[in-house]
Design an enzyme around this catalytic site. Structure first.
Site, PDB file in Angstrom:
ATOM      1  N   ARG A  64      20.341   0.529  -9.701  1.00 35.51           N
ATOM      2  CA  ARG A  64      20.310   1.998  -9.684  1.00 35.51           C
ATOM      3  C   ARG A  64      19.609   2.538 -10.927  1.00 35.51           C
ATOM      4  O   ARG A  64      18.839   3.508 -10.860  1.00 35.51           O
ATOM      5  CB  ARG A  64      21.743   2.544  -9.600  1.00 35.51           C
ATOM      6  CG  ARG A  64      21.826   4.062  -9.553  1.00 35.51           C
ATOM      7  CD  ARG A  64      23.248   4.521  -9.234  1.00 35.51           C
ATOM      8  NE  ARG A  64      23.325   5.966  -9.092  1.00 35.51           N
ATOM      9  CZ  ARG A  64      23.853   6.779 -10.005  1.00 35.51           C
ATOM     10  NH1 ARG A  64      24.344   6.282 -11.134  1.00 35.51           N
ATOM     11  NH2 ARG A  64      23.897   8.088  -9.805  1.00 35.51           N
ATOM     12  N   HIS A  68      16.420   5.075 -11.014  1.00 36.22           N
ATOM     13  CA  HIS A  68      16.464   6.347 -11.725  1.00 36.22           C
ATOM     14  C   HIS A  68      15.443   6.402 -12.857  1.00 36.22           C
ATOM     15  O   HIS A  68      15.019   7.496 -13.254  1.00 36.22           O
ATOM     16  CB  HIS A  68      17.870   6.601 -12.258  1.00 36.22           C
ATOM     17  CG  HIS A  68      18.812   7.097 -11.210  1.00 36.22           C
ATOM     18  ND1 HIS A  68      19.787   8.036 -11.459  1.00 36.22           N
ATOM     19  CD2 HIS A  68      18.931   6.800  -9.892  1.00 36.22           C
ATOM     20  CE1 HIS A  68      20.467   8.291 -10.344  1.00 36.22           C
ATOM     21  NE2 HIS A  68      19.969   7.532  -9.389  1.00 36.22           N
ATOM     22  N   ASN A  96      22.657  11.356 -13.604  1.00 36.43           N
ATOM     23  CA  ASN A  96      22.889  10.197 -14.473  1.00 36.43           C
ATOM     24  C   ASN A  96      24.175  10.264 -15.275  1.00 36.43           C
ATOM     25  O   ASN A  96      24.792   9.226 -15.559  1.00 36.43           O
ATOM     26  CB  ASN A  96      21.729  10.039 -15.457  1.00 36.43           C
ATOM     27  CG  ASN A  96      20.413   9.721 -14.772  1.00 36.43           C
ATOM     28  OD1 ASN A  96      20.396   9.148 -13.685  1.00 36.43           O
ATOM     29  ND2 ASN A  96      19.314  10.107 -15.398  1.00 36.43           N
ATOM     30  N   HIS A 195      22.301   0.618  -1.299  1.00 33.56           N
ATOM     31  CA  HIS A 195      23.711   1.004  -1.202  1.00 33.56           C
ATOM     32  C   HIS A 195      24.531   0.006  -0.392  1.00 33.56           C
ATOM     33  O   HIS A 195      25.680   0.281  -0.061  1.00 33.56           O
ATOM     34  CB  HIS A 195      23.831   2.402  -0.606  1.00 33.56           C
ATOM     35  CG  HIS A 195      23.547   3.490  -1.586  1.00 33.56           C
ATOM     36  ND1 HIS A 195      23.614   4.829  -1.270  1.00 33.56           N
ATOM     37  CD2 HIS A 195      23.194   3.439  -2.900  1.00 33.56           C
ATOM     38  CE1 HIS A 195      23.312   5.551  -2.336  1.00 33.56           C
ATOM     39  NE2 HIS A 195      23.047   4.730  -3.335  1.00 33.56           N
TER      40      HIS A 195
END
Length: 320
Positions: A64, A68, A96, A195
């Protein structure tokens, strides 16, 4: 349930994409550090293996973090920077703050890399390799990571807020935001398969489990047990109720069964343009794995815009 293998075709696919993926990709090469830091892959792999052995969730957290990072001004390690007097960094941005985690894992790996190859390997490249290894260590595919990124000397909280999709995003918003990064709807749906591992906080799925109708009733009731209507915002639940720490295609099986945890998850299978692809991934683990690898390489080829000041940071949290 279908399981993954890691055939050499995945590796070949990644290398071909690295060569043919456009101007940005031509600046990167899997062999970038072959002479200047030949032990790099081993160091990163060992660091991630230790982190995942301690906490399996860390594989998802580093993956992740890489996503990001890449979605904000390219894969430049900017997400790793602490705030300074001259800029407010990305760590405190809405997508975040109090949710992106694993910075200490990257710090530890960077320390080992610096001991072996001082001032040679960027934090951005370490993060790219660590994300790949986190997937692989949890049973997913592996691939050859194109390397040669540089680290940004600045970061932007406003850019992070503007460029990262949220848990309440619609399908149209997801397609648009990924499209802004030259990632197709197919890339978006494959990358969402990240996910299949990891956890989410109650505050990000509360509205879905109490107010949405396109959700399996038993699944909603199960999630409500640890996510009350008020309070418990940071309580965690797995994205994938079947195999929460195994990288497989169960995420898509859950979507077909209306067991997507986030609103943005279930949007991929809600009578829209991605329904057919989700159905294919739910029954064909190899197809999902190949498309995920392709999309990860494409996303990893996102680089800072021309003229952005960059360097190889000695400490991932601050500029040199």
């Amino acid at each position: 349930m279908a399981t993954f293998t890691t055939p050499t075709t995945f590796l070949a696919l990644a290398v071909v994409l690295a060569v043919l993926g456009g101007a940005a990709a031509q600046q990167l090469s899997p062999n970038f550090y072959s002479t200047t830091c030949p032990n790099l892959a081993t160091i990163v792999r060992q660091g991630m293996a230790s982190a995942v052995q301690t906490e399996k969730r860390m594989g998802a957290s580093i993956l992740r973090m890489f996503f990001h990072d890449c979605f904000v001004n390219g894969c430049d390690g900017s997400i790793l920077l602490d705030d300074t007097s001259s800029f407010t960094g990305e760590k405190g941005a809405g997508p975040n703050a109090n949710s992106v985690r694993g910075f200490e894992v990257i710090d530890a790996i960077k320390t080992q890399v610096e001991a072996s190859c001082k001032a040679t390997v960027s934090c951005a490249d370490i993060l790219a390799l660590a994300a790949r290894d986190g997937v692989s260590l949890l049973g997913g595919p592996t691939w050859s990571v194109p390397l040669g990124r540089k680290d940004s000397r600045t970061a932007s909280q406003s850019a992070a807020n503007a460029n990262l999709p949220g848990p309440g995003s619609s399908l149209a918003t997801l397609i648009r935001m990924f499209g802004n990064k030259n990632l197709s709807p197919r890339d978006m749906t494959a990358l969402s398969g990240a996910h299949t591992i990891g956890r989410s906080q109650c505050q990000f799925f509360r509205n879905r489990i109490y107010n949405e109708r396109n959700i399996d009733a038993a699944f909603a009731a199960q999630r409500q047990q640890t996510c009350p209507r008020s309070g418990g915002d940071s309580n965690l639940a797995p994205f994938d109720v079947q195999t929460p720490d195994g990288f497989d295609n169960a995420y898509y099986q859950n979507l077909v069964a209306q067991r997507g945890l986030l609103h943005s998850d279930q949007e991929l299978f809600n009578g829209g343009s991605q329904d057919a692809l989700v159905g294919q991934y739910s029954t064909n683990a190899a197809q999902f794995a190949a498309d995920f690898v392709s999309a990860m390489v494409k996303m990893g080829n996102l680089l800072p815009s021309s003229g952005t000041p960059t360097e190889v940071r000695l400490n991932c949290r601050k500029v040199n």
